[in-house]
Write a protein that holds these residues in place. Structure first.
Motif, PDB file in Angstrom:
ATOM      1  N   LYS A   1      42.897 -21.798  16.557  1.00  0.00           N
ATOM      2  CA  LYS A   1      41.963 -22.631  17.313  1.00  0.00           C
ATOM      3  C   LYS A   1      41.721 -22.009  18.698  1.00  0.00           C
ATOM      4  O   LYS A   1      40.596 -21.811  19.121  1.00  0.00           O
ATOM      5  CB  LYS A   1      42.554 -24.038  17.467  1.00  0.00           C
ATOM      6  N   ALA A   2      42.839 -21.655  19.335  1.00  0.00           N
ATOM      7  CA  ALA A   2      42.734 -21.036  20.655  1.00  0.00           C
ATOM      8  C   ALA A   2      42.001 -19.716  20.568  1.00  0.00           C
ATOM      9  O   ALA A   2      41.199 -19.361  21.450  1.00  0.00           O
ATOM     10  CB  ALA A   2      44.133 -20.820  21.225  1.00  0.00           C
ATOM     11  N   LYS A   3      42.237 -19.008  19.450  1.00  0.00           N
ATOM     12  CA  LYS A   3      41.597 -17.706  19.280  1.00  0.00           C
ATOM     13  C   LYS A   3      40.084 -17.892  19.174  1.00  0.00           C
ATOM     14  O   LYS A   3      39.306 -17.152  19.779  1.00  0.00           O
ATOM     15  CB  LYS A   3      42.152 -17.034  18.017  1.00  0.00           C
ATOM     16  N   LYS A   4      39.692 -18.931  18.410  1.00  0.00           N
ATOM     17  CA  LYS A   4      38.273 -19.208  18.223  1.00  0.00           C
ATOM     18  C   LYS A   4      37.597 -19.473  19.571  1.00  0.00           C
ATOM     19  O   LYS A   4      36.552 -18.923  19.880  1.00  0.00           O
ATOM     20  CB  LYS A   4      38.111 -20.426  17.304  1.00  0.00           C
ATOM     21  N   GLN A   5      38.295 -20.312  20.378  1.00  0.00           N
ATOM     22  CA  GLN A   5      37.739 -20.647  21.687  1.00  0.00           C
ATOM     23  C   GLN A   5      37.584 -19.393  22.535  1.00  0.00           C
ATOM     24  O   GLN A   5      36.540 -19.181  23.167  1.00  0.00           O
ATOM     25  CB  GLN A   5      38.650 -21.651  22.396  1.00  0.00           C
ATOM     26  N   ASP A   6      38.611 -18.544  22.504  1.00  0.00           N
ATOM     27  CA  ASP A   6      38.552 -17.295  23.279  1.00  0.00           C
ATOM     28  C   ASP A   6      37.377 -16.444  22.834  1.00  0.00           C
ATOM     29  O   ASP A   6      36.630 -15.912  23.651  1.00  0.00           O
ATOM     30  CB  ASP A   6      39.850 -16.486  23.082  1.00  0.00           C
ATOM     31  N   ASP A   7      37.224 -16.334  21.504  1.00  0.00           N
ATOM     32  CA  ASP A   7      36.153 -15.508  20.954  1.00  0.00           C
ATOM     33  C   ASP A   7      34.793 -16.040  21.396  1.00  0.00           C
ATOM     34  O   ASP A   7      33.907 -15.272  21.758  1.00  0.00           O
ATOM     35  CB  ASP A   7      36.232 -15.485  19.420  1.00  0.00           C
ATOM     36  N   GLU A   8      34.660 -17.407  21.367  1.00  0.00           N
ATOM     37  CA  GLU A   8      33.379 -18.003  21.756  1.00  0.00           C
ATOM     38  C   GLU A   8      33.073 -17.722  23.220  1.00  0.00           C
ATOM     39  O   GLU A   8      31.929 -17.399  23.579  1.00  0.00           O
ATOM     40  CB  GLU A   8      33.410 -19.522  21.503  1.00  0.00           C
ATOM     41  N   GLN A   9      34.142 -17.843  24.059  1.00  0.00           N
ATOM     42  CA  GLN A   9      33.938 -17.608  25.495  1.00  0.00           C
ATOM     43  C   GLN A   9      33.505 -16.176  25.778  1.00  0.00           C
ATOM     44  O   GLN A   9      32.612 -15.942  26.577  1.00  0.00           O
ATOM     45  CB  GLN A   9      35.240 -17.896  26.250  1.00  0.00           C
ATOM     46  N   SER A  10      34.122 -15.244  25.079  1.00  0.00           N
ATOM     47  CA  SER A  10      33.808 -13.840  25.364  1.00  0.00           C
ATOM     48  C   SER A  10      32.437 -13.447  24.865  1.00  0.00           C
ATOM     49  O   SER A  10      31.808 -12.535  25.385  1.00  0.00           O
ATOM     50  CB  SER A  10      34.886 -12.929  24.762  1.00  0.00           C
TER      51      SER A  10
ATOM     52  N   ARG B   1      49.038 -16.873  19.397  1.00  0.00           N
ATOM     53  CA  ARG B   1      48.265 -18.068  19.723  1.00  0.00           C
ATOM     54  C   ARG B   1      47.798 -18.700  18.430  1.00  0.00           C
ATOM     55  O   ARG B   1      47.807 -18.043  17.379  1.00  0.00           O
ATOM     56  CB  ARG B   1      47.070 -17.714  20.610  1.00  0.00           C
TER      57      ARG B   1
END
Lengths: 97, 271
Positions: A87-96, A84
């Motif tokens: 950027k997508a990783k950052k979003q995932d990290d923020e969500q978790s 991925r």
């Protein structure tokens, strides 16, 4: 790969020695022609991966950087599956979190 | 002066793959076709071309005396008795290696080119000074190799060096081909080698005991209308060099029986 190679694989036998010779030669000639030692190639591979990892998350296990030759032309071929983007990783990290 | 003299270097990189045998047989075969041919032994360290041609006892002067101007070129040239169209310019003393320069080699070859239609240079093994001297004097080259990994790798190295020196054309001869081993896929095939080296194939030479017998006698196989497999191969190579369109023997397609057909099917590349 030839029919015989497939049969050998199915029977768990060694592949024909001509096939082995061909593969070994192609590899060694790619190095000879580019004048790159395996150590240098490994080092370059690591550095390329580092640079790419700044931008995208790559599958380190599946990735491959190799030298390939055809018609006396040597090419550096990198096959780096992208898991991925960062950027997508950052979003995932923020969500978790 | 023969303006269209073909100056051909016969080289391999690796030793013992058949450079000198090819030079001797090609020299005789070309001479038999009526072209004035000279073979030059550029392997000053380990000369053998005289021996394969059976001329070792007839050498008086060598390339060394010609370069030192202590004899004329025609005094040093050894004419083959049965095939007077062929001459040998023998290699001098191994000490020549210490002082011989590309200029010397060019001078010698230039002198030969005035008198002959073909100058075949038997190159030393390796890629050091002896090879560089020989390359400096040539226009085109024949690479000879065997279907073995070490010989193919060394040939590749030499091809790279010939390319950087602008030698053209460079053609390939594949020596000691064993059709049975190729059939059972235990030997690199003709296509494998030409694909890897990316060179046009001038010819292949089948493995043949007659080659050893002929070198024992100092009588190259091409001297007679020999029907041995290697003799035919050498003769074909000479004809192709002369521009004749002689089809290549395909070792894989030699057999027509059901078994041969099956073996061919088994080695067809699928992917």
């Amino acid at each position: 790969m030839t029919l015989r190679d497939i049969l050998n694989k199915l029977l768990g036998r060694q592949q024909a020695s001509a096939t082995t010779a061909r593969e070994r030669l192609q590899l060694v000639l790619a190095h000879d022609r580019s004048d790159l030692s395996p150590e240098l190639l490994d080092q370059m591979k690591l550095e390329i991966l580092e640079v790419v990892a700044k931008y995208v998350e790559i599958d380190m296990d599946e990735g491959a950087v190799s030298l390939e030759t055809e018609d006396r032309m040597t090419a550096l071929v990198a096959n780096l599956p992208i898991k991925r983007t960062l950027k997508a990783k950052k979003q995932d990290d923020e969500q978790s979190s | 002066m023969a303006p269209n003299t073909r100056i051909i270097l016969i080289c391999s990189g690796k030793g013992g793959v058949g450079k000198t045998t090819l030079t001797a047989n090609l020299g005789i075969a070309l001479a038999r076709q009526g072209v004035r041919t000279v073979v030059l032994d550029a392997d000053f360290g380990l000369r053998n071309l005289d021996l394969l041609l059976g001329l070792e006892n007839r050498i008086v002067y060598t390339a060394q005396e010609v370069l030192e101007e202590s004899c004329r070129l025609d005094q040093a040239l050894v004419k083959h008795k049965q095939e007077p169209n062929l001459s040998l310019l023998p290699a001098g003393n191994p000490r020549m290696l210490e002082w011989l320069k590309p200029d010397d080699m060019q001078r010698i070859v230039g002198m030969l080119a005035k008198q002959f239609d073909y100058v075949l240079i038997d190159c030393p093994a390796g890629v050091e000074d002896g090879f560089k001297n020989a390359v400096s004097a040539t226009k085109e080259a024949i690479i000879i190799t065997t279907p073995e990994v070490s010989a193919v790798r060394d040939a590749d190295r030499v091809i790279g060096l010939l390319n950087t020196n602008g030698i053209k054309p460079v053609q390939l001869v594949l020596n000691r081909v064993r059709p049975k081993m190729i059939e059972s896929q235990e030997m690199l095939s003709v296509d494998d080698v030409t694909d890897i080296l990316a060179l046009p194939l001038l010819g292949l030479v089948l493995e043949d005991e007659q080659v050893i017998i002929s070198t024992n006698r100092g009588e190259p196989l091409t001297l007679k209308d020999n029907i041995s497999p290697a003799a035919r191969c050498y003769a074909n190579i000479a004809k192709r060099l002369q521009g004749e369109n002689i089809p290549l023997i395909d070792p894989a397609k030699a057999g027509r029986g059901l078994r041969d057909k099956f073996m061919r099917l088994m080695q067809t590349k699928i992917f």
